[in-house]
Design a protein around this motif. Structure first.
Motif, PDB file in Angstrom:
ATOM      1  N   GLY A  54     -22.271  56.670 -30.200  1.00  0.00           N
ATOM      2  CA  GLY A  54     -23.020  55.629 -30.908  1.00  0.00           C
ATOM      3  C   GLY A  54     -24.509  55.859 -31.044  1.00  0.00           C
ATOM      4  O   GLY A  54     -25.260  54.921 -31.348  1.00  0.00           O
ATOM      5  N   ILE A  66     -26.593  54.314 -33.914  1.00  0.00           N
ATOM      6  CA  ILE A  66     -25.827  53.149 -34.376  1.00  0.00           C
ATOM      7  C   ILE A  66     -25.962  51.997 -33.375  1.00  0.00           C
ATOM      8  O   ILE A  66     -26.234  50.869 -33.760  1.00  0.00           O
ATOM      9  N   TYR A  67     -25.822  52.297 -32.108  1.00  0.00           N
ATOM     10  CA  TYR A  67     -25.995  51.252 -31.095  1.00  0.00           C
ATOM     11  C   TYR A  67     -27.469  51.193 -30.673  1.00  0.00           C
ATOM     12  O   TYR A  67     -28.130  52.224 -30.535  1.00  0.00           O
ATOM     13  N   ASP A  68     -27.924  49.985 -30.441  1.00  0.00           N
ATOM     14  CA  ASP A  68     -29.352  49.766 -30.207  1.00  0.00           C
ATOM     15  C   ASP A  68     -29.886  50.460 -28.960  1.00  0.00           C
ATOM     16  O   ASP A  68     -31.047  50.852 -28.915  1.00  0.00           O
ATOM     17  N   SER A 102     -18.202  54.814 -26.233  1.00  0.00           N
ATOM     18  CA  SER A 102     -18.976  53.624 -25.888  1.00  0.00           C
ATOM     19  C   SER A 102     -18.903  52.673 -27.071  1.00  0.00           C
ATOM     20  O   SER A 102     -18.623  53.085 -28.193  1.00  0.00           O
ATOM     21  N   SER A 103     -19.107  51.427 -26.783  1.00  0.00           N
ATOM     22  CA  SER A 103     -19.180  50.436 -27.856  1.00  0.00           C
ATOM     23  C   SER A 103     -20.203  49.390 -27.464  1.00  0.00           C
ATOM     24  O   SER A 103     -20.658  49.351 -26.316  1.00  0.00           O
ATOM     25  N   GLU A 104     -20.549  48.554 -28.436  1.00  0.00           N
ATOM     26  CA  GLU A 104     -21.640  47.611 -28.198  1.00  0.00           C
ATOM     27  C   GLU A 104     -21.106  46.220 -27.929  1.00  0.00           C
ATOM     28  O   GLU A 104     -20.252  45.727 -28.673  1.00  0.00           O
ATOM     29  N   ASN A 105     -21.595  45.599 -26.871  1.00  0.00           N
ATOM     30  CA  ASN A 105     -21.226  44.220 -26.542  1.00  0.00           C
ATOM     31  C   ASN A 105     -22.034  43.238 -27.388  1.00  0.00           C
ATOM     32  O   ASN A 105     -23.032  43.624 -28.010  1.00  0.00           O
ATOM     33  N   PRO A 106     -21.623  41.972 -27.384  1.00  0.00           N
ATOM     34  CA  PRO A 106     -22.358  40.985 -28.202  1.00  0.00           C
ATOM     35  C   PRO A 106     -23.851  40.909 -27.872  1.00  0.00           C
ATOM     36  O   PRO A 106     -24.651  40.621 -28.743  1.00  0.00           O
ATOM     37  N   LEU A 131     -20.560  49.033 -23.628  1.00  0.00           N
ATOM     38  CA  LEU A 131     -19.316  49.132 -22.856  1.00  0.00           C
ATOM     39  C   LEU A 131     -18.928  50.604 -22.839  1.00  0.00           C
ATOM     40  O   LEU A 131     -18.698  51.208 -23.890  1.00  0.00           O
ATOM     41  N   LYS A 143     -14.107  51.158 -16.872  1.00  0.00           N
ATOM     42  CA  LYS A 143     -14.955  50.558 -17.899  1.00  0.00           C
ATOM     43  C   LYS A 143     -16.209  50.072 -17.202  1.00  0.00           C
ATOM     44  O   LYS A 143     -16.124  49.400 -16.172  1.00  0.00           O
ATOM     45  N   MET A 168     -26.949  46.536 -33.326  1.00  0.00           N
ATOM     46  CA  MET A 168     -26.206  47.492 -34.157  1.00  0.00           C
ATOM     47  C   MET A 168     -27.085  47.920 -35.336  1.00  0.00           C
ATOM     48  O   MET A 168     -27.675  47.081 -36.011  1.00  0.00           O
ATOM     49  N   ILE A 169     -27.153  49.211 -35.538  1.00  0.00           N
ATOM     50  CA  ILE A 169     -27.998  49.745 -36.620  1.00  0.00           C
ATOM     51  C   ILE A 169     -27.081  50.096 -37.794  1.00  0.00           C
ATOM     52  O   ILE A 169     -26.437  51.143 -37.801  1.00  0.00           O
ATOM     53  N   SER A 170     -27.004  49.204 -38.782  1.00  0.00           N
ATOM     54  CA  SER A 170     -26.041  49.415 -39.867  1.00  0.00           C
ATOM     55  C   SER A 170     -26.393  50.642 -40.707  1.00  0.00           C
ATOM     56  O   SER A 170     -25.522  51.317 -41.250  1.00  0.00           O
ATOM     57  N   GLY A 203     -27.371  53.406 -39.648  1.00  0.00           N
ATOM     58  CA  GLY A 203     -26.803  54.571 -38.974  1.00  0.00           C
ATOM     59  C   GLY A 203     -25.381  54.813 -39.413  1.00  0.00           C
ATOM     60  O   GLY A 203     -24.959  55.955 -39.624  1.00  0.00           O
ATOM     61  N   LYS A 204     -24.627  53.730 -39.576  1.00  0.00           N
ATOM     62  CA  LYS A 204     -23.240  53.861 -40.027  1.00  0.00           C
ATOM     63  C   LYS A 204     -23.204  54.394 -41.457  1.00  0.00           C
ATOM     64  O   LYS A 204     -22.402  55.259 -41.797  1.00  0.00           O
ATOM     65  N   TYR A 212     -16.288  54.978 -37.116  1.00  0.00           N
ATOM     66  CA  TYR A 212     -16.848  53.805 -37.798  1.00  0.00           C
ATOM     67  C   TYR A 212     -16.288  53.759 -39.224  1.00  0.00           C
ATOM     68  O   TYR A 212     -17.040  53.885 -40.198  1.00  0.00           O
ATOM     69  N   PRO A 253     -16.387  45.280 -29.237  1.00  0.00           N
ATOM     70  CA  PRO A 253     -16.282  46.422 -28.311  1.00  0.00           C
ATOM     71  C   PRO A 253     -14.936  47.136 -28.316  1.00  0.00           C
ATOM     72  O   PRO A 253     -14.892  48.343 -28.195  1.00  0.00           O
ATOM     73  N   ARG A 310     -11.894  50.021 -31.506  1.00  0.00           N
ATOM     74  CA  ARG A 310     -11.161  51.278 -31.665  1.00  0.00           C
ATOM     75  C   ARG A 310      -9.816  51.273 -30.929  1.00  0.00           C
ATOM     76  O   ARG A 310      -8.990  52.151 -31.147  1.00  0.00           O
ATOM     77  N   TYR A 356     -16.841  36.623 -30.946  1.00  0.00           N
ATOM     78  CA  TYR A 356     -17.503  36.707 -32.248  1.00  0.00           C
ATOM     79  C   TYR A 356     -16.962  35.675 -33.239  1.00  0.00           C
ATOM     80  O   TYR A 356     -17.423  35.592 -34.370  1.00  0.00           O
TER      81      TYR A 356
END
Lengths: 350, 356
Positions: A123, A126-128, A236-240, A245, A258, B1-3, B5-6, B197, B216, B219, B252
C-alpha cells in the motif's frame, strides 16, 4: 612520490566517487567527477547516522567533500549521454554536447532504492501511513517529528524487511545486505525519540554480518524492547482511522497473525540504477544476473571491467556498506593507477 | 487513503477488450443462484448496446469447481475447455466471454499454459479430435463479462434511469465491491486494475454515482473457496471467512455489496442470513442486512429493469431497502410471481433478518 599527468573521469559523485577521486589525486592524477545531481554525496546526503556506531553521516560527507580541491574537478548536473573510445582515450559525453577526455573511466554510479509501490499489497502511495526507510531517514536528517498522517504520535510502528530484496516476484532475488542493520538502527532511533512507541520488525532472517552489527541487534532487543517477528508481511490494509492492519505469518510461533500499526516503514532493497540498464553495455561493463555491474574477475580483480580502461567501484557492483564502499573505491584507485603506469603513453614525473 | 495512488496504479492494468462479436460461456452454477444475472447481461448487450453475442446451448461447465477441488485432472479440464473453444470456432466467433470468474481464471490459465507449452496444446488438440472430431482456434480475445460491462459503463450509465444516489439525502450510496479471487489473483494483468486494487467493479459503481469504500478485509475470500464449502465438514471455514468480511465492512455502513463471481454473491448473501440465525447478529442498517448484487443485476437495475424480472427476489437479503434508497418503484405483490403472473411460493420469513 611519482606522479602522472593523466586524466581520469569518475562517473558518480557519491561516496565511492569522492573517495576514489581523493585517492587518485593523491596518486598524482587529475580527476573530473561527473555528478548527475546538484550536489555531490549520493545517498549519503540523506543519511542521518551511520551504523553501527551512530557517527554523523553529514560529518563524514563534509570531510569527503572538503577534499575536492586541486586537481579534482567536480561537474554537477551532468547527465551522461554516451561514451566513445579512440586509441587510448575515452570521450565521455554529457549534457548537450559537452565532452571530457580521459585515459581511464571509473564508473561509481551507486544504486537505486526499490520502488516500493511495486509491492502493491503493502500500500505504499495508497495508504496514508506507509513510508519508506529513505523517507524515515530524511525525517531524522531534517529533524522532523515522527507523526502519522493525522499528526499524532504513532503508538506502534512496524518495520517490514526485504522490500524489493530476496523477492522473485518483485524481480530481485539478491539480498541487499544493508537493510537489516538499517532497520535495526532506525528502530532504535525511533525508540530514543519516542520511548512510548512500540516498534516491531517483520523479518525473514536477520543478516547482521558486519562488525558490531550483532551488538546493535542485541541492544535493540535488550535495551529498547523492540519486538522481532520472523515472518514476511503478506498484505496490509487501511483501517477506518487510517491505521494499518498487517497480516503475516509468525513462523516461530507457527501461526498467522494480524497486527494493527499506526505507521509502517518499508526497508527498501538496493536495485540497479537506470545507468546500469542504459549505459552498461555502452561502457563495456558486464551486467550480472542481479542487474548490477560485474567486474572482470569476482575474486582477483573486482574493480576492472571487461573493457580496458573502464573500472567500477562502490555499490554499483552490488550492495555495500559505506565502510566497504570506501575501501572498494580506494582499491579501484590503485587498480587505475597501476593501469595508467603500464600505459605506454605514461609521462612519469619524478 | 490516497485515491490518486490507485489511479496511477490502474494505468498499469488496462487490458484489451473486444468491441463486439462475443461467444458467451455461462456459469454452471449461476442459473441456480441468481438466474436473472446472465439474462440481464445478454439483454443489456443485445438490446441496449446492440452487440452480437452468441449463447450456445451446447456448451458445458468448464469443470472449474471440480478442477480446483481436485476432482478432475488438468488434462480433462483442458480438453473440456478445448471443446468450448471448438464450439466458438464452429460458430465463427473469436472473442470468448465467460460469465464466471472461476471459468475466466481457468481459460486464462490454460491459454497461458498453451502459450508457454505448445506441445501441451498439441496434445489437447489430439485428445479433443479423438474424442469428438472437433478442432478449434484459441480465442483472439478473452474478457470476463464484467470487463465488457466495465468497457461500456459510460454508455450504460448514459442510458440509465437511476443513479446510486440516495434519493432522500442526495448523498452517494456507499458501496463495497468483491471481485472474486480468480478474477485477477493468478494473473493480475488480466484484470482491470490488477489484483490488489481492482477497478472493474469500483469503476462501474463510481460511474453510477456511488462512493466506493475500501475496507480492511476487502481482499479476503468471500467464503466459497470450493473446498471450504464443497466439503461439508469445512463449512465452518467458509462462514468464518464471510463473517470476517462483514465485521470489517460493517463500520463503514455500506448500502450495497457488488460482486462479479457466481459464488461470491451467493455466499455473501446467504451467510448473512445464517449468521443472523446462529448468532442473532445482522449487518447493515435496521437489521435488514447488506444487500448483495451482481454487476449485471446492478446494471439492469440502473437501467430501470423491473427488479423482479432480473431475479432480485432470489436474494436472501431483501433488496427493498436499497430500491427505496435509489427510488426504484416496485410492486411488492409481484415479488414472488413468475413471468406469467403465477405465484411460485413465498419463502419462510426469517427470524432475525428484517425483511422490510
Amino acid at each position: 612520490m611519482r606522479a602522472l599527468k593523466k586524466e581520469v573521469v569518475i562517473i558518480g559523485g557519491g561516496p565511492a566517487g569522492l573517495e576514489a577521486a581523493d585517492s587518485l589525486n593523491k596518486l598524482g592524477h587529475a580527476v573530473t567527477i561527473l555528478e548527475k545531481e546538484e550536489r555531490p554525496g549520493g545517498k549519503l546526503s540523506n543519511w542521518h547516522k551511520l551504523f553501527p556506531d551512530n557517527v554523523s553521516a553529514d560529518g563524514i560527507l563534509k570531510q569527503m567533500i572538503q577534499k575536492i580541491s586541486g586537481d579534482i574537478h567536480l561537474i554537477t548536473n551532468a547527465k551522461i549521454r554516451k561514451i566513445s573510445h579512440e586509441g587510448k582515450k575515452y570521450s565521455v559525453w554529457f549534457n548537450e554536447g559537452q565532452c571530457i577526455q580521459a585515459e581511464a573511466v571509473l564508473v561509481a554510479v551507486g544504486f537505486d532504492l526499490f520502488n516500493a509501490s511495486l509491492k502493491e499489497e503493502y500500500g505504499y502511495g495508497i495508504y496514508d501511513n506507509v513510508i519508506t526507510s529513505a523517507e524515515l531517514e530524511s525525517m531524522f536528517v531534517n529533524q522532523k517529528s515522527l507523526v502519522t498522517a493525522t499528526g499524532k504520535t504513532p503508538g506502534r510502528v512496524a518495520f517490514i524487511h526485504c522490500v524489493g530484496s530476496r523477492d522473485e516476484k518483485a524481480g530481485f532475488r539478491h539480498c541487499s545486505s544493508m537493510c537489516c542493520v538499517t532497520g535495526v538502527k532506525q528502530a532504535i532511533e525511533i525508540k530514543k525519540r519516542l520511548p512510548g512507541t512500540d516498534v516491531m520488525m517483520f523479518y525473514m532472517d536477520l543478516r547482521m554480518h558486519g562488525r558490531f552489527y550483532e551488538d546493535l541487534y542485541l541492544e535493540a532487543q535488550e535495551k529498547h524492547h523492540i519486538q522481532f517477528i520472523r515472518g514476511r508481511l503478506s498484505e496490509s490494509s487501511e483501517n477506518p482511522d487510517s491505521s494499518l492492519l498487517l497480516k503475516a505469518d509468525d513462523t516461530l510461533a507457527g501461526s498467522p497473525i494480524k497486527v494493527r500499526a499506526d505507521m509502517m516503514v518499508l526497508l527498501l532493497g538496493f536495485v540497479p540504477t537506470d545507468f546500469h540498464k542504459k549505459m552498461g553495455e555502452e561502457f563495456g561493463v558486464e551486467i550480472g544476473s542481479d542487474g548490477f555491474f560485474s567486474p572482470c574477475d569476482s575474486h582477483l580483480d573486482t574493480n576492472s571491467a571487461k573493457t580496458t580502461g573502464i573500472f567500477v567501484a562502490g555499490a554499483c557492483t552490488g550492495a555495500k556498506s559505506l565502510e566497504y564502499t570506501l575501501a572498494d573505491a580506494r582499491s579501484a584507485s590503485l587498480k587505475i593507477h597501476e593501469f595508467l603506469l603500464r600505459s605506454p603513453s605514461s609521462n612519469i614525473l619524478n | 487513503m490516497i485515491s490518486e495512488g490507485k489511479k496511477t496504479l490502474w494505468n498499469d492494468y488496462q487490458k484489451e477488450i473486444a468491441d463486439d462479436n462475443y461467444f458467451y460461456a455461462r456459469s454452471c452454477i449461476r442459473q441456480n443462484f441468481f438466474p436473472g444475472a446472465e439474462k440481464t447481461f445478454l439483454k443489456i448487450l443485445k438490446e441496449e448496446l446492440k452487440k452480437d453475442v452468441y449463447d450456445d446451448p451446447r456448451h458445458t461447465t468448464c469443470t472449474g469447481i471440480a478442477y480446483h477441488s481436485d476432482v478432475v485432472s488438468l488434462e480433462t479440464t483442458m480438453t473440456v475447455v478445448a471443446r468450448q473453444f471448438a464450439l466458438m470456432t464452429e460458430r465463427g466467433y473469436r472473442n470468448f466471454v465467460p460469465s464466471c470468474i472461476t471459468s475466466f481464471g481457468i481459460y486464462t490459465e490454460i491459454m497461458e499454459l498453451w502459450e508457454h507449452h505448445p506441445e501441451i496444446e498439441d496434445k489437447i488438440r489430439h485428445l479433443l479430435f479423438k474424442a469428438t472430431g472437433r478442432e478449434f482456434k484459441v480465442p483472439a480475445n478473452l474478457a470476463h463479462s464484467s470487463d465488457i460491462i466495465y468497457k461500456y459503463r459510460n454508455e450504460i450509465a448514459g442510458m440509465s434511469k437511476f443513479k446510486l444516489i440516495n434519493k432522500n439525502t442526495g448523498a452517494p450510496l456507499r458501496v463495497v465491491e468483491h471481485i472474486g479471487c480468480h478474477y485477477a489473483r493468478m494473473f493480475p494483468h488480466k484484470g482491470i486494475g490488477g489484483a490488489e486494487y481492482p477497478c472493474v467493479l469500483s469503476g462501474l459503481a463510481e460511474t453510477f454515482g456511488a462512493e466506493v469504500i475500501d475496507y480492511p478485509e476487502r481482499r479476503a475470500c468471500c467464503g466459497f473457496g470450493f473446498r471450504q464449502y464443497v466439503i461439508q465438514a469445512n463449512r465452518g471455514y467458509s462462514i468464518s471467512c464471510s463473517k470476517r468480511k462483514f465485521e470489517s465492512m460493517a463500520p463503514y455502513k455500506p448500502d450495497l455489496i457488488i460482486t462479479n463471481c457466481p459464488g461470491c454473491p451467493y455466499f455473501l448473501d446467504s451467510w448473512q442470513y445464517v449468521i443472523s440465525e446462529m448468532e442473532g447478529k445482522t449487518y447493515g442498517q435496521k437489521g435488514q442486512g447488506i444487500p448483495v448484487l451482481t454487476f449485471e443485476e446492478l446494471s439492469g437495475l440502473m437501467m430501470g429493469y423491473n427488479p423482479w424480472d432480473i431475479g432480485l427476489q432470489m436474494h436472501q437479503i431483501p433488496v427493498e431497502p436499497l430500491l427505496d434508497k435509489i427510488g426504484v418503484e416496485y410492486q411488492q405483490d409481484d415479488k414472488y410471481c413468475d413471468a406469467q403472473g403465477r405465484t411460485f411460493g413465498k419463502p419462510v420469513i426469517p427470524e432475525m433478518i428484517k425483511i422490510c
